[in-house]
Write a protein that holds these residues in place. Structure first.
Motif, PDB file in Angstrom:
ATOM      1  N   ARG A 133       6.358 -78.640 109.555  1.00  0.00           N
ATOM      2  CA  ARG A 133       7.163 -78.298 110.727  1.00  0.00           C
ATOM      3  C   ARG A 133       8.024 -79.483 111.136  1.00  0.00           C
ATOM      4  O   ARG A 133       7.758 -80.631 110.775  1.00  0.00           O
ATOM      5  CB  ARG A 133       6.292 -77.861 111.912  1.00  0.00           C
ATOM      6  CG  ARG A 133       5.389 -78.938 112.483  1.00  0.00           C
ATOM      7  CD  ARG A 133       4.484 -78.370 113.569  1.00  0.00           C
ATOM      8  NE  ARG A 133       3.531 -79.371 114.036  1.00  0.00           N
ATOM      9  CZ  ARG A 133       3.549 -79.924 115.250  1.00  0.00           C
ATOM     10  NH1 ARG A 133       4.466 -79.561 116.134  1.00  0.00           N
ATOM     11  NH2 ARG A 133       2.639 -80.819 115.602  1.00  0.00           N
ATOM     12  N   ILE A 134       9.060 -79.150 111.895  1.00  0.00           N
ATOM     13  CA  ILE A 134       9.919 -80.154 112.521  1.00  0.00           C
ATOM     14  C   ILE A 134       9.386 -80.401 113.926  1.00  0.00           C
ATOM     15  O   ILE A 134       9.040 -79.452 114.658  1.00  0.00           O
ATOM     16  CB  ILE A 134      11.373 -79.659 112.563  1.00  0.00           C
ATOM     17  CG1 ILE A 134      11.901 -79.448 111.132  1.00  0.00           C
ATOM     18  CG2 ILE A 134      12.263 -80.618 113.329  1.00  0.00           C
ATOM     19  CD1 ILE A 134      13.119 -78.561 111.057  1.00  0.00           C
ATOM     20  N   LEU A 135       9.295 -81.640 114.306  1.00  0.00           N
ATOM     21  CA  LEU A 135       8.779 -82.008 115.625  1.00  0.00           C
ATOM     22  C   LEU A 135       9.915 -81.982 116.644  1.00  0.00           C
ATOM     23  O   LEU A 135      10.977 -82.579 116.415  1.00  0.00           O
ATOM     24  CB  LEU A 135       8.145 -83.399 115.575  1.00  0.00           C
ATOM     25  CG  LEU A 135       7.025 -83.584 114.541  1.00  0.00           C
ATOM     26  CD1 LEU A 135       6.573 -85.043 114.508  1.00  0.00           C
ATOM     27  CD2 LEU A 135       5.847 -82.659 114.842  1.00  0.00           C
ATOM     28  N   LEU A 136       9.687 -81.287 117.752  1.00  0.00           N
ATOM     29  CA  LEU A 136      10.702 -81.145 118.791  1.00  0.00           C
ATOM     30  C   LEU A 136      10.206 -81.707 120.116  1.00  0.00           C
ATOM     31  O   LEU A 136       9.031 -81.595 120.440  1.00  0.00           O
ATOM     32  CB  LEU A 136      11.066 -79.666 118.994  1.00  0.00           C
ATOM     33  CG  LEU A 136      11.626 -78.887 117.798  1.00  0.00           C
ATOM     34  CD1 LEU A 136      11.873 -77.444 118.195  1.00  0.00           C
ATOM     35  CD2 LEU A 136      12.906 -79.522 117.280  1.00  0.00           C
ATOM     36  N   ALA A 178      15.227 -82.547 117.892  1.00  0.00           N
ATOM     37  CA  ALA A 178      14.388 -82.860 116.739  1.00  0.00           C
ATOM     38  C   ALA A 178      14.104 -84.357 116.723  1.00  0.00           C
ATOM     39  O   ALA A 178      15.037 -85.175 116.742  1.00  0.00           O
ATOM     40  CB  ALA A 178      15.093 -82.453 115.449  1.00  0.00           C
ATOM     41  N   VAL A 179      12.829 -84.698 116.685  1.00  0.00           N
ATOM     42  CA  VAL A 179      12.451 -86.114 116.756  1.00  0.00           C
ATOM     43  C   VAL A 179      11.643 -86.565 115.545  1.00  0.00           C
ATOM     44  O   VAL A 179      11.313 -87.749 115.427  1.00  0.00           O
ATOM     45  CB  VAL A 179      11.659 -86.419 118.042  1.00  0.00           C
ATOM     46  CG1 VAL A 179      12.519 -86.171 119.269  1.00  0.00           C
ATOM     47  CG2 VAL A 179      10.373 -85.606 118.105  1.00  0.00           C
ATOM     48  N   GLY A 180      11.294 -85.632 114.642  1.00  0.00           N
ATOM     49  CA  GLY A 180      10.497 -86.051 113.494  1.00  0.00           C
ATOM     50  C   GLY A 180      10.062 -84.865 112.666  1.00  0.00           C
ATOM     51  O   GLY A 180      10.482 -83.717 112.887  1.00  0.00           O
ATOM     52  N   VAL A 181       9.180 -85.144 111.722  1.00  0.00           N
ATOM     53  CA  VAL A 181       8.717 -84.142 110.760  1.00  0.00           C
ATOM     54  C   VAL A 181       7.226 -84.325 110.536  1.00  0.00           C
ATOM     55  O   VAL A 181       6.723 -85.462 110.452  1.00  0.00           O
ATOM     56  CB  VAL A 181       9.463 -84.283 109.413  1.00  0.00           C
ATOM     57  CG1 VAL A 181       8.887 -83.340 108.368  1.00  0.00           C
ATOM     58  CG2 VAL A 181      10.948 -84.026 109.590  1.00  0.00           C
ATOM     59  N   GLU A 222      18.648 -88.238 113.223  1.00  0.00           N
ATOM     60  CA  GLU A 222      18.689 -86.805 112.918  1.00  0.00           C
ATOM     61  C   GLU A 222      17.629 -86.420 111.899  1.00  0.00           C
ATOM     62  O   GLU A 222      17.231 -87.231 111.053  1.00  0.00           O
ATOM     63  CB  GLU A 222      20.054 -86.384 112.349  1.00  0.00           C
ATOM     64  CG  GLU A 222      21.204 -86.489 113.322  1.00  0.00           C
ATOM     65  CD  GLU A 222      22.453 -85.768 112.814  1.00  0.00           C
ATOM     66  OE1 GLU A 222      22.318 -84.707 112.150  1.00  0.00           O
ATOM     67  OE2 GLU A 222      23.565 -86.263 113.089  1.00  0.00           O
ATOM     68  N   VAL A 223      17.229 -85.167 111.976  1.00  0.00           N
ATOM     69  CA  VAL A 223      16.451 -84.515 110.927  1.00  0.00           C
ATOM     70  C   VAL A 223      17.413 -83.595 110.189  1.00  0.00           C
ATOM     71  O   VAL A 223      18.145 -82.809 110.809  1.00  0.00           O
ATOM     72  CB  VAL A 223      15.281 -83.710 111.504  1.00  0.00           C
ATOM     73  CG1 VAL A 223      14.584 -82.907 110.405  1.00  0.00           C
ATOM     74  CG2 VAL A 223      14.285 -84.634 112.204  1.00  0.00           C
ATOM     75  N   LEU A 224      17.407 -83.686 108.863  1.00  0.00           N
ATOM     76  CA  LEU A 224      18.340 -82.944 108.021  1.00  0.00           C
ATOM     77  C   LEU A 224      17.536 -82.009 107.124  1.00  0.00           C
ATOM     78  O   LEU A 224      16.786 -82.459 106.257  1.00  0.00           O
ATOM     79  CB  LEU A 224      19.190 -83.912 107.198  1.00  0.00           C
ATOM     80  CG  LEU A 224      19.906 -84.983 108.038  1.00  0.00           C
ATOM     81  CD1 LEU A 224      20.485 -86.066 107.142  1.00  0.00           C
ATOM     82  CD2 LEU A 224      20.994 -84.351 108.901  1.00  0.00           C
ATOM     83  N   ILE A 249      19.827 -76.946 119.442  1.00  0.00           N
ATOM     84  CA  ILE A 249      18.869 -78.009 119.153  1.00  0.00           C
ATOM     85  C   ILE A 249      19.649 -79.286 118.820  1.00  0.00           C
ATOM     86  O   ILE A 249      20.558 -79.269 117.981  1.00  0.00           O
ATOM     87  CB  ILE A 249      17.954 -77.657 117.961  1.00  0.00           C
ATOM     88  CG1 ILE A 249      17.131 -76.411 118.263  1.00  0.00           C
ATOM     89  CG2 ILE A 249      17.033 -78.827 117.612  1.00  0.00           C
ATOM     90  CD1 ILE A 249      16.062 -76.607 119.312  1.00  0.00           C
ATOM     91  N   GLU A 250      19.310 -80.363 119.443  1.00  0.00           N
ATOM     92  CA  GLU A 250      19.974 -81.633 119.167  1.00  0.00           C
ATOM     93  C   GLU A 250      19.332 -82.310 117.951  1.00  0.00           C
ATOM     94  O   GLU A 250      18.143 -82.145 117.679  1.00  0.00           O
ATOM     95  CB  GLU A 250      19.858 -82.572 120.371  1.00  0.00           C
ATOM     96  CG  GLU A 250      20.603 -82.095 121.612  1.00  0.00           C
ATOM     97  CD  GLU A 250      20.458 -83.096 122.754  1.00  0.00           C
ATOM     98  OE1 GLU A 250      20.286 -84.299 122.469  1.00  0.00           O
ATOM     99  OE2 GLU A 250      20.504 -82.665 123.914  1.00  0.00           O
ATOM    100  N   ALA A 251      20.147 -83.080 117.247  1.00  0.00           N
ATOM    101  CA  ALA A 251      19.687 -83.960 116.165  1.00  0.00           C
ATOM    102  C   ALA A 251      19.061 -83.209 114.992  1.00  0.00           C
ATOM    103  O   ALA A 251      18.189 -83.744 114.305  1.00  0.00           O
ATOM    104  CB  ALA A 251      18.717 -85.018 116.708  1.00  0.00           C
ATOM    105  N   LEU A 252      19.492 -81.974 114.762  1.00  0.00           N
ATOM    106  CA  LEU A 252      18.961 -81.179 113.657  1.00  0.00           C
ATOM    107  C   LEU A 252      20.106 -80.441 112.981  1.00  0.00           C
ATOM    108  O   LEU A 252      20.862 -79.716 113.631  1.00  0.00           O
ATOM    109  CB  LEU A 252      17.930 -80.170 114.163  1.00  0.00           C
ATOM    110  CG  LEU A 252      17.331 -79.210 113.126  1.00  0.00           C
ATOM    111  CD1 LEU A 252      16.592 -79.970 112.028  1.00  0.00           C
ATOM    112  CD2 LEU A 252      16.388 -78.204 113.810  1.00  0.00           C
TER     113      LEU A 252
END
Length: 530
Positions: free
Chosen positions: A218-221, A226-229, A245-247, A491-494
């Protein structure tokens, strides 16, 4: 903590990892669920035949039962290895038609018209034919003519001309229509995947870290950012944090799955699977579509220089192994689908709506079924299907495969076009150039002569030609998932950077377009304000 975390080490992920880590002041992590691309079967072009049989480096997904295929489940192979599907595909370099990208732009995606994406195709490419208005040199991705083509590729091209189709020496040049030989992503007689082009030369960069065997869960929100994985790696559940960013580059089947597992998707569908909705985005997983394709296979026992299982074929293969090991030349440099074409199903079509792939061997069940003797095969695929399907969750288990429903042949027009294509393919294969080798259709297709019989054959045998797209659609409509900068809406940064963002599938193989998408995305990411 990394500036950028890239989920998926396929074609797009490899491009982003290389381009973003060019800046020594940023740090990049690349997460790939599969292993490193170390197998000789990946690097030897003809090894793809054995990869198909043994399922190596492959997710080996199946679709849900398809009503349009008489209830059959389709097969959805996707690369599970560094390089992704570019490490296991047939290596054809094809971009699609100019009109495909102009259509993207016209649907509310500024910057994605053909004239705007062509520079990114050229920047990615080192075409051994040289640079011109349509091709680049000096780019990471080597593109070349086949080193040791089988003699029957040009025979197919001649047959296509006899059937009334023009010869086209460059499907990626001024015009797409016609028959000809494909260029391939090879270099010096080896496969040249996105991993070899972009990642391998840059693995030693101190600001780039590559994790293999890392399955993203999952992607951490935090507050819709988005702040991590989170991912499974070496028997543990781990987390990485992203400063910028998470890409998401997991492809058209798994990018929507990961978004939904992260709480981003249709509220009702997430609720069904016991997942808390962190962002209601109903278009996630919608608009899935793919090139539906059917293959005609012919026996040609006299043509011993076609690939086949026989005593002669075994002797030639052994010789080919030594030739490839010593000189990187010979029969094992084939991509099997050496020749093909882009044609119109009827004269009134404005652009080609069908693609042909001529295969120098008998291809049954995606190459997974062993067939004896020599022969050839020809694919015809529908380039712009109207049918649309979906990717959904089967459960909230992140290791479970998604429910894949391309809805093949769900629209009658798709069947009508594919039937016309089947007849045109058969017409080409009946021309004098190929008739001299006395090829004989296998009974299943030979029995299909009337329209009703041809339709039944197609429904019994059609399947993907491995180009799923569209499940995180780019645009500004209510079911679109990303905007023209590939940022996930709300969603920001994703961002999503892969084939899933295509609003409509391109008229050709999808690997080169995905590399272009990632090249363009890298520029957009580099100029983002943080």
């Amino acid at each position: 903590m990394f500036d950028y975390i890239i989920i998926g080490g396929g074609s797009a992920g490899c491009v982003l990892a290389a381009r973003l880590s060019e800046n020594p002041d940023v740090t990049v992590a690349l997460l790939e669920a599969g292993p490193a691309d170390s197998s000789v079967l990946i690097h030897c072009p003809a090894g793809l035949a054995l990869i198909a049989k043994n399922g190596q480096a492959n997710w080996k997904f199946d679709t849900v039962p398809q009503p349009g295929l008489n209830g059959r489940q389709g097969y959805q192979p996707r690369g599970k290895v560094l390089g992704g599907s570019s490490s296991v595909n047939a290596m054809i370099y094809a971009r699609g038609h100019r009109a495909d990208y102009d259509h993207w732009a016209a649907e509310g995606n500024p910057g994605w018209g053909y004239d705007e994406v062509l520079p990114y195709f050229k920047r990615a490419e080192h075409n051994e034919r040289g640079a011109d208005a349509f091709h680049g040199t000096g780019g990471p991705l080597n593109v070349m003519d086949l080193r040791s083509p089988n003699r029957f590729g040009p025979v197919f091209v001649e047959a296509g001309q006899q059937a009334g189709f023009a010869h086209n020496p460059d499907f990626n040049g001024a015009g797409q229509e016609g028959v000809g030989m494909f260029q391939v992503t090879h270099k010096n007689g080896e496969r040249f995947s996105a991993a070899k082009a972009y990642l391998t030369p840059n693995r030693a960069r101190p600001n780039l870290r590559v994790f293999t065997g890392a399955h993203t869960t999952r992607i951490l929100l935090e507050r819709k950012r988005a702040v991590g994985v989170e991912f499974h790696h070496e028997g543990e559940v781990k987390q990485l944090k992203a400063k910028r960013e998470v890409l998401l580059c997991a492809g058209a089947l798994q990018s929507p799955q990961i978004l939904m597992l992260s709480g981003i998707g249709s509220h009702d569908h997430l609720l069904e699977n016991g997942i808390a909705t962190l962002h209601d985005l109903p278009g996630v997983g919608q608009n899935l579509h793919d090139h539906v394709d059917v293959v005609l296979v012919a026996e040609a026992p006299q043509a011993k220089d076609l690939f086949g299982l026989s005593l002669t074929g075994m002797v030639r293969a052994i010789k080919g192994i030594f030739e490839w090991r010593k000189l990187r030349s010979g029969m094992l440099t084939t991509n099997f689908a050496e020749a093909g074409g882009f044609i119109k199903s009827q004269a009134s079509e404005p652009i080609p709506d069908l693609q042909l792939h001529f295969v120098i061997g008998k291809l049954v069940n995606h190459g997974r079924t062993t067939t004896f003797g020599h022969g050839y095969s020809c694919h015809v695929c529908l380039l712009r299907p109207r049918s649309r399907g979906s990717v959904r969750l089967d459960s909230k288990d992140p290791l479970a495969p998604p429910l894949i429903d391309p809805n093949f042949l769900g629209v009658r027009d798709d069947m009508d076009r594919l039937m016309r294509g089947f007849k045109l393919m058969r017409h080409i294969l009946s021309q004098p150039a190929l008739a001299t080798i006395h090829g004989k259709e296998l009974p299943a297709s030979a029995a299909a002569q009337s329209d009703a019989q041809i339709e039944h054959f197609i429904r019994d045998h059609a399947d993907t030609i491995y180009h799923p797209v569209g499940s995180c659609r780019m645009g500004n409509g209510p079911l679109d998932v990303v905007d023209a900068r590939l940022c996930v809406r709300g969603i920001e940064a994703l961002r999503v950077v892969d084939a899933s963002i295509m609003p409509r599938i391109v008229g050709g193989n999808t690997n080169a377009p995905v590399i272009m998408i990632a090249e363009k995305a890298a520029d957009m990411i580099k100029t983002a304000q943080y």
